[in-house]
Design a protein around this motif. Structure first.
Motif, mmCIF file in Angstrom:
data_model
loop_
_atom_site.group_PDB
_atom_site.id
_atom_site.type_symbol
_atom_site.label_atom_id
_atom_site.label_comp_id
_atom_site.label_asym_id
_atom_site.label_seq_id
_atom_site.Cartn_x
_atom_site.Cartn_y
_atom_site.Cartn_z
ATOM 1 N N PHE A 115 0.858 -1.185 0.000
ATOM 2 C CA PHE A 115 0.000 0.000 0.000
ATOM 3 C C PHE A 115 0.894 1.236 0.000
ATOM 4 O O PHE A 115 2.107 1.145 0.208
ATOM 5 N N ALA A 116 0.273 2.396 -0.257
ATOM 6 C CA ALA A 116 1.051 3.624 -0.484
ATOM 7 C C ALA A 116 1.659 4.171 0.813
ATOM 8 O O ALA A 116 1.084 4.013 1.885
ATOM 9 N N PRO A 117 2.823 4.805 0.696
ATOM 10 C CA PRO A 117 3.395 5.499 1.850
ATOM 11 C C PRO A 117 2.587 6.759 2.174
ATOM 12 O O PRO A 117 1.747 7.170 1.366
ATOM 13 N N PRO A 118 2.837 7.397 3.338
ATOM 14 C CA PRO A 118 2.107 8.627 3.672
ATOM 15 C C PRO A 118 2.298 9.690 2.585
ATOM 16 O O PRO A 118 3.402 9.830 2.043
ATOM 17 N N LYS A 119 1.230 10.423 2.314
ATOM 18 C CA LYS A 119 1.254 11.433 1.256
ATOM 19 C C LYS A 119 2.325 12.501 1.521
ATOM 20 O O LYS A 119 2.948 13.012 0.588
ATOM 21 N N GLU A 120 2.543 12.798 2.791
ATOM 22 C CA GLU A 120 3.556 13.815 3.141
ATOM 23 C C GLU A 120 4.916 13.450 2.535
ATOM 24 O O GLU A 120 5.677 14.326 2.108
ATOM 25 N N VAL B 35 25.797 10.771 13.745
ATOM 26 C CA VAL B 35 24.778 10.204 12.846
ATOM 27 C C VAL B 35 25.395 9.932 11.475
ATOM 28 O O VAL B 35 26.103 10.783 10.929
ATOM 29 N N THR B 36 25.152 8.743 10.946
ATOM 30 C CA THR B 36 25.597 8.398 9.592
ATOM 31 C C THR B 36 24.414 7.861 8.804
ATOM 32 O O THR B 36 23.758 6.919 9.251
ATOM 33 N N VAL B 37 24.148 8.454 7.665
ATOM 34 C CA VAL B 37 23.053 7.983 6.800
ATOM 35 C C VAL B 37 23.654 7.075 5.731
ATOM 36 O O VAL B 37 24.685 7.399 5.135
ATOM 37 N N CYS B 38 23.028 5.925 5.521
ATOM 38 C CA CYS B 38 23.529 4.961 4.519
ATOM 39 C C CYS B 38 22.388 4.546 3.587
ATOM 40 O O CYS B 38 21.257 4.997 3.748
ATOM 41 N N CYS B 39 22.692 3.638 2.651
ATOM 42 C CA CYS B 39 21.664 3.122 1.740
ATOM 43 C C CYS B 39 20.896 1.996 2.431
ATOM 44 O O CYS B 39 21.234 0.810 2.292
ATOM 45 N N GLY B 40 19.900 2.341 3.181
ATOM 46 C CA GLY B 40 19.116 1.333 3.892
ATOM 47 C C GLY B 40 19.832 0.865 5.143
ATOM 48 O O GLY B 40 21.045 1.059 5.302
ATOM 49 N N SER B 41 19.073 0.230 6.034
ATOM 50 C CA SER B 41 19.722 -0.230 7.272
ATOM 51 C C SER B 41 20.633 -1.424 6.981
ATOM 52 O O SER B 41 21.531 -1.729 7.767
ATOM 53 N N THR C 245 22.494 -2.647 17.299
ATOM 54 C CA THR C 245 21.077 -2.970 17.327
ATOM 55 C C THR C 245 20.413 -2.641 16.006
ATOM 56 O O THR C 245 20.660 -1.601 15.427
ATOM 57 N N ASP C 246 19.596 -3.556 15.564
ATOM 58 C CA ASP C 246 18.770 -3.329 14.385
ATOM 59 C C ASP C 246 17.376 -3.000 14.907
ATOM 60 O O ASP C 246 16.658 -3.890 15.368
ATOM 61 N N GLU C 247 17.015 -1.715 14.858
ATOM 62 C CA GLU C 247 15.744 -1.265 15.424
ATOM 63 C C GLU C 247 14.798 -0.766 14.335
ATOM 64 O O GLU C 247 13.991 0.128 14.544
ATOM 65 N N ILE C 248 14.913 -1.378 13.162
ATOM 66 C CA ILE C 248 14.135 -0.919 12.009
ATOM 67 C C ILE C 248 12.619 -1.024 12.251
ATOM 68 O O ILE C 248 11.850 -0.301 11.649
ATOM 69 N N TYR C 249 12.198 -1.931 13.158
ATOM 70 C CA TYR C 249 10.762 -2.070 13.463
ATOM 71 C C TYR C 249 10.380 -1.345 14.752
ATOM 72 O O TYR C 249 9.397 -1.686 15.398
ATOM 73 N N GLU C 250 11.177 -0.331 15.159
ATOM 74 C CA GLU C 250 10.971 0.338 16.454
ATOM 75 C C GLU C 250 9.552 0.852 16.679
ATOM 76 O O GLU C 250 9.081 0.896 17.820
ATOM 77 N N LYS D 18 10.548 0.752 7.051
ATOM 78 C CA LYS D 18 9.388 0.057 7.611
ATOM 79 C C LYS D 18 8.431 1.017 8.308
ATOM 80 O O LYS D 18 7.222 0.833 8.240
ATOM 81 N N SER D 19 8.964 2.030 8.968
ATOM 82 C CA SER D 19 8.089 2.946 9.726
ATOM 83 C C SER D 19 7.243 3.796 8.804
ATOM 84 O O SER D 19 6.183 4.282 9.198
ATOM 85 N N TYR D 20 7.720 4.039 7.588
ATOM 86 C CA TYR D 20 6.991 4.944 6.687
ATOM 87 C C TYR D 20 6.690 4.284 5.335
ATOM 88 O O TYR D 20 6.413 4.970 4.341
ATOM 89 N N SER D 21 6.812 2.951 5.279
ATOM 90 C CA SER D 21 6.409 2.184 4.083
ATOM 91 C C SER D 21 7.125 2.601 2.804
ATOM 92 O O SER D 21 6.497 2.769 1.746
ATOM 93 N N VAL D 22 8.449 2.784 2.899
ATOM 94 C CA VAL D 22 9.233 3.138 1.702
ATOM 95 C C VAL D 22 10.509 2.284 1.641
ATOM 96 O O VAL D 22 11.625 2.803 1.621
ATOM 97 N N THR D 23 10.328 0.955 1.551
ATOM 98 C CA THR D 23 11.496 0.067 1.577
ATOM 99 C C THR D 23 12.408 0.278 0.358
ATOM 100 O O THR D 23 13.583 -0.050 0.404
#
Ligand code: GLN
Length: 388
Positions: free
Chosen positions: A36-41, A88-94, A195-200, A230-235
């Motif tokens: 299903f679609a991610p949030p419109k925001e 903080v480090t941003v990467c390509c996916g967890s 820790t992998d907290e992707i489903y937090e 996972k939190s915002y439906s944009v895998t």
């Protein structure tokens, strides 16, 4: 022609099941991704970002806006202040975040403790880093661990332990008491908690997610990994991140820099809209997934599966031993293949979540980030197992 390193990898069973599903036109409850679609925001923010000036490389460890939003959100939810410049480090996916972390902290010969069952990527992650995984079982039905067994797994070569809470595939949410046991062992053995907290934000029945970083003396020896998938439906956006001490962050950034240089710049900018959604979004998310868990649980039980009820994440692990016997399937893979070919429902065979594969030999994992209609269709098809 292939390296010894990749010879040790088996193909991702999760993605292989998606392939089979497409071949047989099944209902895909294998690979954990929403239909299903991610949030419109988020979508609006992505459009705005593409119209903006974000087409070249971002700062390799993440756009300043996104790192700031990650730090602010973490403090708001968990009460720990984080310096976006140094922590903080941003990467390509967890998944890349985990790999960059393991490469950043592990040397060949180091040991890394992994609870079993575990998400399939940790095994190859350890192999790439040259480290040796040491497995400690989470025991069904509630997937707790034996503290003595965990204590024995720690030794002079232990450098890290991976904790995935809420857990994929078992849906276990580690309690504060369990995390305290792990934290004390990390402190005693000078080990790092990864820790992998992707489903937090996907936690049910009024339970709360506790990041181990919030326990006394753990912030500096924890790498907290999460992401927006996972939190915002944009895998498919592939935005993950690590929060760690400045010292550990340096190691993660060095590895990340040479693996991917950076995550997609416009989507990093758009991800800020996800992290700044109001609290009501998270309440909605929890309720939405709890209702889907209950729906699929009911459908699976009606179809004759023995389910381990998950407290978090979006999977239901089941024991299908009786079906294996009834349908003359040698193991979980044979039964999962039967399910996708003959029943039209794709799942993941349980053994893919175990290094000791026999432990998952009768287990099957279903995922439920799907529309109710899709879940009901799967339930209907699965009834064929008992009503032939
Ligand atoms: N995390 C998702 C799952 O476990 C997707 C994983 C994958 O594609 N390997 O199903």
């Amino acid at each position: 022609m292939l390296s010894k390193r990749v010879q040790g990898f088996t193909e991702s069973v999760i993605r292989e099941m998606t392939r089979l599903n497409n071949l047989y036109g099944g209902v895909n409850l294998a690979q954990g991704m929403p239909n299903f679609a991610p949030p419109k925001e988020l979508l609006d923010a992505a459009h705005r970002a593409l119209d903006g000036e974000f087409h070249q490389y971002a700062v390799t460890w993440g756009t300043p806006n996104l790192r700031k939003a990650i730090a602010v959100k973490f403090e708001k939810f968990y009460g720990i202040s984080v310096d976006p410049e140094r922590q903080v480090t941003v990467c390509c996916g967890s998944t890349e975040t985990m790999l960059a972390t393991l490469l950043g902290i592990l040397d060949p010969g180091d040991e890394m403790i992994v609870f079993e069952p575990f998400y399939e990527n940790y095994g190859p992650g350890a192999i790439i880093a040259g480290a040796e995984p040491v497995f400690v079982p989470l025991e069904p039905p509630d997937f707790t661990f034996d503290p003595d067994r965990l204590a024995k797994a720690f030794g002079p070569r232990t450098k890290a332990i991976i904790i995935n809470s809420p857990n994929n595939p078992a849906g276990k949410v580690f309690s504060r008491e369990e995390l305290e046991i792990i934290a004390n062992l990390c402190i005693r053995h000078n080990a790092i908690a990864v820790t992998d907290e992707i489903y937090e934000h996907i936690v049910f029945d009024g339970l709360r997610h506790v990041p181990i970083a919030t326990l006394p003396a753990m912030a500096d020896r924890t790498v907290t990994i999460s992401g927006i998938s996972k939190s915002y439906s944009v895998t498919g956006w592939r935005i993950g991140y690590a929060i760690a001490s400045p010292e550990i962050t340096l190691g993660i950034r060095r590895a990340h820099d040479f693996i991917t240089v950076g995550a997609p710049h416009p989507l990093q900018e758009a991800a800020v809209a996800a992290l700044t959604l109001p609290d009501s979004y998270y309440a909605w998310l929890r309720e939405m997934y709890q209702a889907k868990r209950d729906l699929l649980l009911g459908l699976l039980e009606k179809a004759g599966f023995k389910c381990f009820k998950p407290s978090g994440a979006y999977y239901i692990l089941t024991d299908a031993a009786h079906f294996l016997r009834e349908f003359d399937c040698a193991d979980d893979t044979a039964f999962a293949t039967y399910l996708v070919k003959e029943i039209g429902v794709a799942t993941v065979p349980g053994s893919s979540f175990y290094a000791h594969r026999e432990l998952g030999r009768t287990e099957i994992r279903f995922c439920f980030p799907k529309t109710d209609e899709t879940l009901r269709e799967a339930g209907q098809r699965l009834l064929k197992l008992t009503h032939r």
